[in-house]
Design a protein around this motif. Structure first.
Motif, PDB file in Angstrom:
ATOM      1  N   ALA A  91      25.306  44.327  48.741  1.00  0.00           N
ATOM      2  CA  ALA A  91      25.870  45.460  48.010  1.00  0.00           C
ATOM      3  C   ALA A  91      26.723  46.267  48.968  1.00  0.00           C
ATOM      4  N   PHE A  92      27.870  46.711  48.468  1.00  0.00           N
ATOM      5  CA  PHE A  92      28.821  47.428  49.326  1.00  0.00           C
ATOM      6  C   PHE A  92      28.977  48.876  48.861  1.00  0.00           C
ATOM      7  N   GLN A  93      29.731  49.624  49.671  1.00  0.00           N
ATOM      8  CA  GLN A  93      29.949  51.034  49.320  1.00  0.00           C
ATOM      9  C   GLN A  93      30.659  51.171  47.979  1.00  0.00           C
ATOM     10  N   SER A  94      31.751  50.432  47.809  1.00  0.00           N
ATOM     11  CA  SER A  94      32.334  50.388  46.468  1.00  0.00           C
ATOM     12  C   SER A  94      31.515  49.356  45.724  1.00  0.00           C
ATOM     13  N   ALA A  95      31.108  49.686  44.511  1.00  0.00           N
ATOM     14  CA  ALA A  95      30.182  48.796  43.816  1.00  0.00           C
ATOM     15  C   ALA A  95      30.767  47.390  43.683  1.00  0.00           C
ATOM     16  N   SER A  96      32.117  47.289  43.735  1.00  0.00           N
ATOM     17  CA  SER A  96      32.785  45.994  43.629  1.00  0.00           C
ATOM     18  C   SER A  96      32.357  45.231  42.378  1.00  0.00           C
ATOM     19  N   LEU A  97      32.245  45.965  41.273  1.00  0.00           N
ATOM     20  CA  LEU A  97      31.998  45.271  40.011  1.00  0.00           C
ATOM     21  C   LEU A  97      33.335  44.733  39.521  1.00  0.00           C
ATOM     22  N   PHE A  98      33.291  43.668  38.750  1.00  0.00           N
ATOM     23  CA  PHE A  98      34.522  43.114  38.187  1.00  0.00           C
ATOM     24  C   PHE A  98      34.800  43.847  36.881  1.00  0.00           C
ATOM     25  N   ASP A  99      35.905  44.568  36.839  1.00  0.00           N
ATOM     26  CA  ASP A  99      36.072  45.505  35.723  1.00  0.00           C
ATOM     27  C   ASP A  99      36.422  44.809  34.407  1.00  0.00           C
ATOM     28  N   TRP A 100      36.671  43.497  34.450  1.00  0.00           N
ATOM     29  CA  TRP A 100      36.928  42.773  33.206  1.00  0.00           C
ATOM     30  C   TRP A 100      35.644  42.189  32.621  1.00  0.00           C
ATOM     31  N   ARG A 101      34.531  42.369  33.320  1.00  0.00           N
ATOM     32  CA  ARG A 101      33.266  41.872  32.818  1.00  0.00           C
ATOM     33  C   ARG A 101      32.389  43.038  32.399  1.00  0.00           C
ATOM     34  N   THR A 102      31.636  42.832  31.317  1.00  0.00           N
ATOM     35  CA  THR A 102      30.676  43.855  30.935  1.00  0.00           C
ATOM     36  C   THR A 102      29.586  43.918  32.004  1.00  0.00           C
ATOM     37  N   VAL A 103      28.755  44.953  31.910  1.00  0.00           N
ATOM     38  CA  VAL A 103      27.641  45.106  32.847  1.00  0.00           C
ATOM     39  C   VAL A 103      26.799  43.834  32.882  1.00  0.00           C
ATOM     40  N   THR A 104      26.435  43.336  31.699  1.00  0.00           N
ATOM     41  CA  THR A 104      25.616  42.132  31.645  1.00  0.00           C
ATOM     42  C   THR A 104      26.291  40.965  32.348  1.00  0.00           C
ATOM     43  N   ARG A 105      27.575  40.783  32.062  1.00  0.00           N
ATOM     44  CA  ARG A 105      28.261  39.630  32.653  1.00  0.00           C
ATOM     45  C   ARG A 105      28.495  39.805  34.151  1.00  0.00           C
ATOM     46  N   ASN A 106      28.585  41.056  34.619  1.00  0.00           N
ATOM     47  CA  ASN A 106      28.641  41.277  36.058  1.00  0.00           C
ATOM     48  C   ASN A 106      27.339  40.828  36.717  1.00  0.00           C
ATOM     49  N   ILE A 107      26.232  41.196  36.083  1.00  0.00           N
ATOM     50  CA  ILE A 107      24.937  40.827  36.659  1.00  0.00           C
ATOM     51  C   ILE A 107      24.758  39.307  36.641  1.00  0.00           C
ATOM     52  N   GLU A 108      25.364  38.676  35.637  1.00  0.00           N
ATOM     53  CA  GLU A 108      25.201  37.225  35.515  1.00  0.00           C
ATOM     54  C   GLU A 108      26.147  36.423  36.404  1.00  0.00           C
ATOM     55  N   LEU A 109      27.090  37.117  37.054  1.00  0.00           N
ATOM     56  CA  LEU A 109      28.083  36.396  37.862  1.00  0.00           C
ATOM     57  C   LEU A 109      27.458  35.413  38.859  1.00  0.00           C
ATOM     58  N   PRO A 110      26.527  35.868  39.715  1.00  0.00           N
ATOM     59  CA  PRO A 110      25.965  34.895  40.671  1.00  0.00           C
ATOM     60  C   PRO A 110      25.237  33.760  39.959  1.00  0.00           C
ATOM     61  N   LEU A 111      24.649  34.061  38.811  1.00  0.00           N
ATOM     62  CA  LEU A 111      23.903  33.023  38.083  1.00  0.00           C
ATOM     63  C   LEU A 111      24.859  31.968  37.541  1.00  0.00           C
ATOM     64  N   GLU A 112      26.051  32.416  37.097  1.00  0.00           N
ATOM     65  CA  GLU A 112      27.068  31.462  36.649  1.00  0.00           C
ATOM     66  C   GLU A 112      27.459  30.536  37.792  1.00  0.00           C
ATOM     67  N   LEU A 113      27.638  31.143  38.977  1.00  0.00           N
ATOM     68  CA  LEU A 113      28.053  30.342  40.128  1.00  0.00           C
ATOM     69  C   LEU A 113      26.969  29.333  40.493  1.00  0.00           C
ATOM     70  N   LEU A 114      25.725  29.698  40.207  1.00  0.00           N
ATOM     71  CA  LEU A 114      24.616  28.796  40.505  1.00  0.00           C
ATOM     72  C   LEU A 114      24.397  27.775  39.397  1.00  0.00           C
ATOM     73  N   GLY A 115      25.187  27.889  38.341  1.00  0.00           N
ATOM     74  CA  GLY A 115      25.107  26.908  37.266  1.00  0.00           C
ATOM     75  C   GLY A 115      23.932  27.084  36.318  1.00  0.00           C
ATOM     76  N   TRP A 116      23.440  28.316  36.198  1.00  0.00           N
ATOM     77  CA  TRP A 116      22.346  28.544  35.250  1.00  0.00           C
ATOM     78  C   TRP A 116      22.841  28.400  33.818  1.00  0.00           C
ATOM     79  N   SER A 117      21.941  28.039  32.916  1.00  0.00           N
ATOM     80  CA  SER A 117      22.312  27.946  31.499  1.00  0.00           C
ATOM     81  C   SER A 117      22.449  29.354  30.921  1.00  0.00           C
ATOM     82  N   LYS A 118      23.126  29.423  29.783  1.00  0.00           N
ATOM     83  CA  LYS A 118      23.364  30.718  29.150  1.00  0.00           C
ATOM     84  C   LYS A 118      22.055  31.422  28.811  1.00  0.00           C
TER      85      LYS A 118
END
Ligand SMILES: Nc1ncnc2c1ncn2[C@@H]1O[C@H](COP(=O)(O)OP(=O)(O)O)[C@@H](O)[C@H]1O
Ligand SMILES: [Mg+2]
Lengths: 263, 320
Positions: A91-118
């Motif tokens: 975690a960094f000083q600027s939250a560095s959230l992706f502003d095109w993703r909703t909160v839920t989809r931001n949280i799911e970003l690493p899980l997507e990269l890990l190939g988790w199912s929906k």
């Protein structure tokens, strides 16, 4: 090469140095011979004047930049291997959230990269929203949230894949004092819930003392460790900030910092 | 986060906010339409006003030669009245054909729009490919960018006939037969890929160092970082480029038709009516107006798509 560190140690630096642009006119010795060991489940704060190499040390631990000399072990592996094994969240000083993703989809970003199912992803993100108490805000976009809420999302994202280590670089640096204290309490609650090892960079003395079990004090550039202060305040609560021992520790850290200040 | 009042349900508050936002959006759309209509009306008034002034001076005092010598003359041949231009849309331009000019223009617009569309899509693909290539390495960027820029300084009217002549080759290896209008699409591509490449690269490079480090900390591959971070971050930049590119693709198609003589589109229509200007100046004006409407429609479509694609993002528009 030496043997790896025992596994009960989360992060270990052995004589680690970092020199940027080595041999060039703009060479910067950022870190000099850092020896440090963080036990599994521990909460360690790194404090020091601006530019002393705190962020660099964190990036070394994260395996984002290689050490020039010495070695860094994370969970008994080379830092770079630990990065590839997804052993930590950041975690960094600027939250560095992706502003095109909703909160839920931001949280799911690493899980997507890990190939988790929906299904797995939405189950976990719901858990994480619950953990950071933002269950009502899953469908919001980051720019609809306050700074404190954005940082909580960033923490939820960092912990979503249950890494064993959380590396934080001044995550509350941009927040106002009230929000900041609230977030500190939240972070401790999450830390206790998840038993993650935390390395927390800050330049606020009260923040370091309130949060950490150990405060590592660094000198101005080139960064060296000049004090390693155990903080034994027991479980933190509303009273902690008024505890005389809290003030004693603040004084101790302040004096350690002052001792290495360049005039 | 806590509701202000125990009696007020957070969901009710949020629904109220959404309703307010919807109203604000609607107001915004209405305002844009009104401003645009006002602009068109103002332009027509200016045109008609100038014409009226010119006509009255012309009639009254022939020895005051400003309009008609240093300014365009205002007679019906040079400046047909707006009413005549509008009514011309309803007239069939060909003697043995009942089809009205409006229908002719509409069909020609569709033809040109098709050329422009394929050129536009190809331009996006080419522009993005170049942007990704330049993202990969500084060396490639430094080597390629000057040529990308120089390509736009070559006059379109010079290369259009060349492309059309090349297009007369029988490309046997293609799975479809090559048509002349496809050559015009290539001319549109030539104008389209440039803003997409330049702005696309800027957008792909726009994520902060921390965002890139975040992806690295997840051990994301280069492709993952491209797809999950760089590409979405570039979307606002791309839309800024697409608005330019869409108009450019129409211009490219029209200029391509005019300079190559490919028939069926609005460019050819303009060329025809220009050559027969004296027998019907209104027709040229009407077909130019048709081309303008085509450009505006395309621009509007991209703007709508942009609003949809950028919903939820911070309001700032990236500087082109
Ligand atoms: N990528 C880099 N290249 C060159 N110098 C760097 C780089 N990153 C950091 N530094 C330098 O290393 C020193 C330590 O920086 P940093 O770790 O960011 O300090 P802190 O986080 O304690 O403020 C600074 O002097 C900074 O200029
Ligand atoms: Mg720093």
């Amino acid at each position: 090469m030496s043997t790896s560190a025992p596994v009960s140690v989360a992060v270990e630096a052995r004589a680690a140095s970092k020199i940027f642009s080595r041999g060039k006119p703009n060479q910067v010795v950022a870190l000099e011979s850092i020896n440090l060991s963080v036990r599994q489940g521990g909460f360690v704060a790194l404090i020091g004047p601006s530019g002393c190499g705190k962020s660099t040390l964190l990036r070394l631990m994260a395996g984002l930049v290689p050490a020039t000399e010495g070695e860094i072990f994370v969970n008994g592996k080379a830092a770079d291997q630990a990065r590839r094994d997804r052993d930590y969240g950041m975690a960094f000083q600027s939250a560095s959230l992706f502003d095109w993703r909703t909160v839920t989809r931001n949280i799911e970003l690493p899980l997507e990269l890990l190939g988790w199912s929906k299904d797995q992803r939405s189950k976990r993100s719901a858990e994480m929203l619950d953990l950071v108490q933002l269950s009502d805000f899953g469908d919001h976009y980051p720019n609809q949230l306050s700074g404190g809420m954005q940082q909580r999302v960033a923490i939820a994202r960092a912990l979503s894949f249950k890494p064993s280590i959380l590396l934080m670089d001044e995550p509350f640096g941009a927040l106002d004092e009230m929000t900041r204290e609230h977030m500190q309490a939240e972070l401790l609650r999450i830390w206790e819930d998840t038993q993650t090892s935390v390395v927390f960079v800050t330049h606020s003395i009260p923040e370091a003392v309130f949060l950490a079990q150990r405060v590592i004090v660094m000198s101005p550039r080139p960064g060296r460790i000049v004090a390693d202060i155990d903080v034994d305040l027991g479980p933190r609560g509303f009273g902690t900030r008024e505890d005389p021992e809290f003030f004693n520790k603040i004084t101790e850290v302040r004096e350690a910092l002052r001792a290495v200040e360049v005039p | 986060m806590d509701s202000l009042d125990e009696g007020v349900d957070a969901a009710v508050v949020r629904a109220e906010i959404r309703r307010y936002e919807r109203r604000a959006r609607l107001r915004n759309v209405v305002r844009r339409v009104v401003v645009f209509a006002a602009f068109v009306i103002a332009l027509s008034l200016l045109y008609s006003g100038y014409k009226a002034v010119g006509q009255s001076i012309d009639d009254a005092q022939r020895d005051w030669p400003v309009i008609g010598s240093v300014m365009p003359a205002t007679n019906d041949l040079i400046m047909p009245p707006i009413s005549a231009i509008l009514s011309e849309f309803d007239d069939p331009p060909q003697r043995r054909n009942a089809k009205t000019l409006g229908q002719f223009i509409f069909e020609a617009s569709l033809f040109t729009a098709r050329e422009a569309f394929f050129g536009f899509v190809a331009g996006i693909v080419l522009g993005l490919s170049l942007a990704i290539l330049m993202l990969r390495s500084r060396t490639i960027e430094r080597g390629l960018m000057p040529y990308v820029v120089v390509s736009q300084t070559v006059p379109l009217v010079a290369i259009a006939p060349i492309i059309v002549i090349w297009g007369q080759t029988n490309f046997g290896w293609l799975p479809f037969t090559w048509n002349a209008w496809m050559s015009v699409s290539i001319i549109a591509t030539y104008l389209t890929f440039f803003p997409v490449a330049v702005n696309g690269l800027k957008g792909l490079q726009s994520p902060s160092a921390e965002s890139i480090e975040l992806m690295d900390s997840y051990a994301a591959s280069r492709t993952q970082t491209l797809l999950k971070l760089r590409f979405p971050a570039s979307v606002p930049y791309l839309f800024a480029a697409l608005k330019l590119a869409a108009s450019a693709s129409i211009v490219g198609a029209i200029v391509g038709e005019i300079s190559s003589g490919v028939g069926g589109g609005i460019g050819r229509l303009i060329l025809d009516f220009a050559s027969r200007y004296t027998t019907g100046p209104e027709r040229l004006y009407a077909s130019v107006a048709g081309a303008a409407v085509l450009g505006i429609v395309v621009f509007g479509l991209i703007s709508i798509a942009e609003r949809y694609a950028l919903r939820g993002r911070a309001q700032e528009n990236p500087v082109v």
